[in-house]
Scaffold this active site. Sequence first.
Site, PDB file in Angstrom:
ATOM      1  N   GLU A  29       6.277   5.948  -9.479  1.00  0.00           N
ATOM      2  CA  GLU A  29       4.561   5.839  -9.110  1.00  0.00           C
ATOM      3  C   GLU A  29       3.773   6.602  -8.438  1.00  0.00           C
ATOM      4  O   GLU A  29       3.662   7.703  -8.611  1.00  0.00           O
ATOM      5  CB  GLU A  29       4.090   4.510  -8.925  1.00  0.00           C
ATOM      6  CG  GLU A  29       4.964   3.424  -9.344  1.00  0.00           C
ATOM      7  CD  GLU A  29       4.573   1.370  -8.944  1.00  0.00           C
ATOM      8  OE1 GLU A  29       3.240   1.635  -8.976  1.00  0.00           O
ATOM      9  OE2 GLU A  29       5.087   1.087  -9.205  1.00  0.00           O
ATOM     10  N   GLY A  87       1.064  -1.056   0.332  1.00  0.00           N
ATOM     11  CA  GLY A  87       0.313  -0.150   0.014  1.00  0.00           C
ATOM     12  C   GLY A  87       1.461   1.361   0.058  1.00  0.00           C
ATOM     13  O   GLY A  87       0.641   2.200  -0.093  1.00  0.00           O
ATOM     14  N   HIS A 104       0.171   0.208 -13.148  1.00  0.00           N
ATOM     15  CA  HIS A 104       1.266  -0.692 -13.787  1.00  0.00           C
ATOM     16  C   HIS A 104       2.787  -0.565 -13.383  1.00  0.00           C
ATOM     17  O   HIS A 104       3.345   0.590 -14.162  1.00  0.00           O
ATOM     18  CB  HIS A 104       0.934  -0.896 -14.702  1.00  0.00           C
ATOM     19  CG  HIS A 104       1.025  -2.358 -15.040  1.00  0.00           C
ATOM     20  ND1 HIS A 104       1.007  -3.698 -14.512  1.00  0.00           N
ATOM     21  CD2 HIS A 104       2.157  -2.919 -16.106  1.00  0.00           C
ATOM     22  CE1 HIS A 104       1.702  -4.948 -15.164  1.00  0.00           C
ATOM     23  NE2 HIS A 104       2.254  -4.179 -16.278  1.00  0.00           N
ATOM     24  N   MET A 129      -4.358  -7.199  -6.848  1.00  0.00           N
ATOM     25  CA  MET A 129      -4.049  -8.473  -7.565  1.00  0.00           C
ATOM     26  C   MET A 129      -4.680  -9.260  -7.603  1.00  0.00           C
ATOM     27  O   MET A 129      -4.635 -10.634  -8.576  1.00  0.00           O
ATOM     28  CB  MET A 129      -3.412  -9.457  -6.243  1.00  0.00           C
ATOM     29  CG  MET A 129      -1.878  -8.893  -5.981  1.00  0.00           C
ATOM     30  SD  MET A 129      -0.552  -7.492  -7.372  1.00  0.00           S
ATOM     31  CE  MET A 129       0.023  -9.601  -7.986  1.00  0.00           C
ATOM     32  N   ASN A 173       1.338   3.123  -2.539  1.00  0.00           N
ATOM     33  CA  ASN A 173       0.565   3.930  -3.597  1.00  0.00           C
ATOM     34  C   ASN A 173      -0.450   5.087  -2.788  1.00  0.00           C
ATOM     35  O   ASN A 173      -0.361   5.879  -3.643  1.00  0.00           O
ATOM     36  CB  ASN A 173       0.656   3.265  -4.681  1.00  0.00           C
ATOM     37  CG  ASN A 173       1.407   3.484  -5.760  1.00  0.00           C
ATOM     38  OD1 ASN A 173       1.938   3.941  -6.453  1.00  0.00           O
ATOM     39  ND2 ASN A 173       2.198   2.074  -5.864  1.00  0.00           N
TER      40      ASN A 173
HETATM   41  C1  GRF Z   1       3.232  -1.989  -7.810  1.00  0.00           C
HETATM   42  O1  GRF Z   1       4.695  -1.252  -8.353  1.00  0.00           O
HETATM   43  C2  GRF Z   1       2.072  -1.444  -8.476  1.00  0.00           C
HETATM   44  O2  GRF Z   1       2.392  -0.959  -9.172  1.00  0.00           O
HETATM   45  C3  GRF Z   1       1.728  -2.700  -8.932  1.00  0.00           C
HETATM   46  O3  GRF Z   1       2.044  -3.281  -7.537  1.00  0.00           O
HETATM   47  C4  GRF Z   1       2.839  -2.312  -6.776  1.00  0.00           C
HETATM   48  C5  GRF Z   1       2.428  -2.265  -4.954  1.00  0.00           C
HETATM   49  O4  GRF Z   1       2.454  -1.508  -5.087  1.00  0.00           O
HETATM   50  N1  GRF Z   1       0.316  -2.953  -9.253  1.00  0.00           N
HETATM   51  P1  GRF Z   1       2.987  -0.639  -3.643  1.00  0.00           P
HETATM   52  O5  GRF Z   1       1.190  -1.873  -2.643  1.00  0.00           O
HETATM   53  O6  GRF Z   1       1.566   0.612  -3.422  1.00  0.00           O
HETATM   54  O7  GRF Z   1       3.217  -0.675  -2.624  1.00  0.00           O
END
Ligand code: GRF
Length: 192
Positions: free
Chosen positions: A179, A20, A114, A95, A22
């Site tokens: 990201e 998490g 992504h 996922m 992001n």
């Molecule tokens: C990130 O690299 C995102 O691009 C991918 O999964 C990862 C998630 O990371 N879809 P987080 O859980 O946000 O740390």
Amino acid sequence: MEKLTGLKKIKTAVFISGTGSNLKNLIKFTKTKKSPISIDLIISNTNKATGLNFANQFKIKKKIFNFRKIKIIEKKILKLLEKDEIKFICLAGFMKILSKVFIKKFPGKIINIHPSLLPKYKGLNTHSRAINNKDKFAGCTVHFVNEKLDSGKIILQKKIKIKINDNLASLKKKVLKQEHKLYPAAIMKIFN
Ligand code: GRF
């Protein structure tokens, strides 16, 4: 996409499955005045997602759904989203693959981040594929979600150089850092 009028922010749900980072970054972004969205709901497919701790920390409603019976679960989620007046969805390390039926209920309102330069490396293990193929560049993409995995219209993309001494961990770290810049920028782009 609808323009913002007045001070009302667009109620958003973030779907996660893991760390998490992001999500945390998006929460911080939504606390700024310029953010067109607010995060009002966090959904996870597993109680093992450590990112759920951010729901507690920032006092955001969270719900965990076991996706084994996807049709039933998606119906439940749709009901919840309607009840909570959620108008926008950000997938952030989520996922599970949402069904066509679900996506159609939120046309153009679901986005995903992504960790590759789409259309290259859809699916999993993007960084190891880039390293194994001796690619010169890696990166990340924010895109709209459609019925095909990692194939919706690209909103923003950031390219970074893969250095000769990069490994899986260093590349992952570097891309993740990008990201965290790209996701808020993509949201700003959509709503402005
Ligand atoms: C990130 O690299 C995102 O691009 C991918 O999964 C990862 C998630 O990371 N879809 P987080 O859980 O946000 O740390």
